[in-house]
Design an enzyme around this catalytic site. Structure first.
Site, short mmCIF file in Angstrom:
data_model
loop_
_atom_site.label_atom_id
_atom_site.label_comp_id
_atom_site.label_asym_id
_atom_site.label_seq_id
_atom_site.Cartn_x
_atom_site.Cartn_y
_atom_site.Cartn_z
N HIS A 304 0.80 -1.02 -0.13
CA HIS A 304 0.08 0.23 -0.08
C HIS A 304 1.00 1.13 0.01
O HIS A 304 1.97 1.28 0.70
CB HIS A 304 -0.95 -0.15 1.19
N ASP A 361 -7.89 -5.17 -0.22
CA ASP A 361 -8.33 -6.23 -1.27
C ASP A 361 -7.90 -7.89 -1.30
O ASP A 361 -8.50 -8.55 -1.95
CB ASP A 361 -7.85 -5.74 -2.71
C1 SDX Z 1 -5.87 0.02 -3.14
O1 SDX Z 1 -4.38 4.59 -2.11
C2 SDX Z 1 -5.24 4.11 -1.47
O2 SDX Z 1 -5.81 4.51 -0.30
C3 SDX Z 1 -5.89 2.84 -2.19
C4 SDX Z 1 -6.95 1.98 -1.60
C5 SDX Z 1 -8.00 2.69 -1.06
O3 SDX Z 1 -8.89 2.22 -0.33
O4 SDX Z 1 -8.42 3.50 -2.25
O5 SDX Z 1 -6.62 1.38 -0.40
C6 SDX Z 1 -7.57 0.70 -2.36
O6 SDX Z 1 -6.06 0.48 -4.04
C7 SDX Z 1 -5.27 -0.73 -2.34
C8 SDX Z 1 -4.07 -1.37 -3.11
C9 SDX Z 1 -4.47 -2.55 -4.27
N1 SDX Z 1 -3.60 -2.80 -5.21
C10 SDX Z 1 -2.99 -4.09 -4.80
O7 SDX Z 1 -2.99 -4.78 -4.06
C11 SDX Z 1 -1.78 -4.28 -5.98
C12 SDX Z 1 -0.55 -4.72 -5.48
N2 SDX Z 1 0.00 -3.81 -4.77
C13 SDX Z 1 0.90 -2.93 -5.49
O8 SDX Z 1 0.74 -2.70 -6.73
C14 SDX Z 1 1.45 -1.84 -4.59
O9 SDX Z 1 1.72 -2.11 -3.38
C15 SDX Z 1 0.66 -0.47 -4.59
C16 SDX Z 1 0.38 -0.08 -6.00
C17 SDX Z 1 -0.46 -0.95 -3.85
C18 SDX Z 1 1.34 0.55 -3.91
O10 SDX Z 1 2.66 0.71 -4.73
P1 SDX Z 1 3.71 2.04 -4.59
O11 SDX Z 1 3.21 2.51 -3.06
O12 SDX Z 1 3.60 2.74 -5.75
O13 SDX Z 1 5.08 1.22 -4.27
P2 SDX Z 1 5.95 0.66 -5.31
O14 SDX Z 1 5.28 0.16 -6.45
O15 SDX Z 1 7.00 1.73 -5.56
O16 SDX Z 1 6.70 -0.54 -4.57
C19 SDX Z 1 7.66 0.04 -3.64
C20 SDX Z 1 8.48 -1.61 -3.60
C21 SDX Z 1 8.83 -1.80 -4.91
O17 SDX Z 1 10.19 -2.71 -4.89
P3 SDX Z 1 11.56 -1.80 -4.97
O18 SDX Z 1 11.67 -1.57 -6.55
O19 SDX Z 1 11.63 -0.55 -4.04
O20 SDX Z 1 12.72 -2.81 -4.74
O21 SDX Z 1 7.65 -2.40 -2.95
C22 SDX Z 1 7.45 -3.54 -4.13
C23 SDX Z 1 8.02 -3.00 -5.43
O22 SDX Z 1 8.33 -3.76 -6.26
N3 SDX Z 1 6.15 -3.84 -4.13
C24 SDX Z 1 5.56 -5.15 -4.22
C25 SDX Z 1 4.34 -5.13 -4.17
N4 SDX Z 1 3.91 -3.83 -3.83
C26 SDX Z 1 5.15 -3.20 -3.99
N5 SDX Z 1 6.27 -6.36 -4.81
C27 SDX Z 1 5.55 -7.32 -4.90
N6 SDX Z 1 4.35 -7.31 -4.68
C28 SDX Z 1 3.60 -6.42 -4.15
N7 SDX Z 1 2.12 -6.25 -4.11
#
Ligand code: SDX
Length: 426
Positions: A304, A361
């Site tokens: 998140h 989710d």
């Molecule tokens: C919702 O914003 C809100 O409040 C949203 C929400 C709401 O109620 O409105 O809460 C609802 O959208 C919840 C999120 C649902 N999405 C997912 O479950 C999809 C999987 N999650 C990710 O794609 C990710 O965690 C996000 C998009 C939710 C957040 O991503 P960020 O904050 O942009 O962080 P990032 O993509 O820059 O990741 C930071 C690091 C990276 O690794 P590095 O390059 O730093 O080594 O964390 C890793 C990412 O690769 N990472 C993950 C991951 N999420 C982040 N690696 C593997 N699996 C994951 N799910």
């Protein structure tokens, strides 16, 4: 200026005011930055940028706190209903019994959809995704209800109309996609029970609303009702800032929520869990892929932007899953798989170091499956839940005397001034 930040740039020092929120959060107010220094800020994804001052929802990503108008979601999930929580978010206070009854009457009075709208559904290809249909139909509401939203009572009518009709539109799209008779809303059923009845009642098999499922749906929608400046809420505020009507702004929010990184994750989680079950429970390769930098695969339902600890909503949803499946004596292999996957991820260094925990989710699809909601409608369920939050946030920006057109800047890195070359000389 009692609290400020200093910027020293090319030998000159600039002071910028620091704003402090009611929970002690601090921000540098950069609204005069460009005028004072010629500089702008750059923050892809706005991870460090506040877009507004708001009194609707407070979240603490470090402490896993979520409160609507100051009330913890745990309390609302335990004691409130979705319509009462919607009233709280939109009006800023919990309603009296009289106010809540009035609100429920308005929702019922506005629950029908213009008959001509049913024709629209006939022209969507059968395989259309319900989120695309919902976004189009909500936008189309404006054509049927063109009142100007300039005066208080017009806005109130538009708000209750949207809250009620979006739920009806969602159930209608499901029935029509199944080729079944559309079931109309019933004045004797409260909001959530009415939705389940519209979805599953049929002339040949009358639907009996189950109190456990109605309670679970209230909890589900309460937990989804607002989440401060997330992607889709920001879309509603940005689109609304052009002074377009509320239906169009909400339609933009639905489109933004559809993405698998945002609200579309609840559908993606179920698809991911089903794949693992189909691959004989091979969790290892999923964890391996999620950690592989060269693999775009993400563990859906994990991570998140704000929560760097367990999403408080995920905790409640997980408990509700256990309760509902136990009461209804449902054995869902996907719930067991979700718990096993969570356990493995939470003990894995990569997820620990990246502060990746289950978000709302991760378990929400399991409850929706128990209700019989088809997977491709999971994000529609999220949208119906988030609607009060979108409306409250839109209203707050519209009530802000300093409400301006949203128009960010950029840093240009393209070609400098170049000559036009006639086609035969290229
Ligand atoms: C919702 O914003 C809100 O409040 C949203 C929400 C709401 O109620 O409105 O809460 C609802 O959208 C919840 C999120 C649902 N999405 C997912 O479950 C999809 C999987 N999650 C990710 O794609 C990710 O965690 C996000 C998009 C939710 C957040 O991503 P960020 O904050 O942009 O962080 P990032 O993509 O820059 O990741 C930071 C690091 C990276 O690794 P590095 O390059 O730093 O080594 O964390 C890793 C990412 O690769 N990472 C993950 C991951 N999420 C982040 N690696 C593997 N699996 C994951 N799910």
């Amino acid at each position: 200026m009692d609290d400020y930040a200093k910027i020293i740039y090319k030998g000159k020092t600039y002071k910028l005011p620091v704003v402090t929120g009611s929970e002690g959060e601090k921000a540098i107010d950069i609204s005069t930055l460009r005028q004072k220094t010629g500089l702008i800020t750059l923050d892809p994804g706005f991870a460090n940028t506040g877009s507004c001052i708001s009194s609707i929802t407070f979240m603490s990503g470090e402490k896993g706190i979520l409160r609507y108008r100051g009330i913890p979601v745990e309390e609302l999930a335990r004691h409130s209903t979705f319509t009462e929580t919607a009233y709280l978010l939109i009006n800023g206070v919990l309603p009296t019994r009289k106010e809540l009854n009035r609100f429920s009457v308005l929702l019922n009075d506005n629950s029908l959809v213009h008959e001509d709208m049913q024709i629209f559904y006939q022209n969507f290809p059968r395989a259309s995704h319900p989120m695309g249909i919902l976004s189009s139909m909500v936008n189309a509401l404006r054509s049927f209800y063109p009142e100007l939203q300039t005066v208080e009572e017009e806005i109130n009518k538009t708000v209750t109309r949207l809250l009620s009709k979006m739920r009806t539109l969602a159930a209608m799209s499901y029935k029509i996609s199944m080729g079944h008779k559309v079931i109309y809303p019933r004045p004797d059923l409260p909001y959530c029970a009415n939705f389940l009845n519209m979805m599953f009642d049929s002339p040949v098999k009358p639907y009996r609303t189950h109190k456990e499922l109605v309670k679970a749906l209230n909890v589900f929608w309460i937990l989804h009702a607002d989440h401060e400046q997330n992607c889709s809420t920001s879309a509603v505020r940005v689109v609304g800032s052009g002074r377009v009507n509320l239906y169009a702004a909400i339609s933009a929010g639905i489109a933004a929520l559809w993405g698998p990184l945002h609200g579309g994750a609840n559908q993606a989680v179920i698809e991911m869990l089903s794949d693992i079950v189909k691959n004989n429970g091979d969790i290892d390769s999923v964890i391996k892929r999620a950690k592989d930098k060269n693999d775009p695969f993400r563990l859906m339902g994990f991570g998140h932007r704000v929560y760097k600890t367990y999403d408080p909503r995920a905790k409640i949803i997980k408990k509700t899953c256990d309760r509902v499946l136990k009461k209804l004596k449902i054995k869902d292999p996907l719930l067991d798989m979700a718990k096993e996957l969570e356990e493995r991820a939470l003990t894995d260094d990569y997820f620990i170091e990246h502060n990746l925990y289950p978000n709302i989710d991760f378990y929400s699809g399991i409850i929706l499956r128990a209700m019989g909601i088809p997977t491709n409608m999971f994000t529609v369920m999220f949208a119906i839940g988030r609607l009060p939050g979108w409306i409250a946030q839109w209203q707050e920006s519209a009530d802000d005397p300093k409400w301006r057109l949203s128009r960010p800047r950029q840093i240009y890195t393209g070609p400098t001034k170049s000559k036009y070359i006639p086609i035969d000389e290229r």
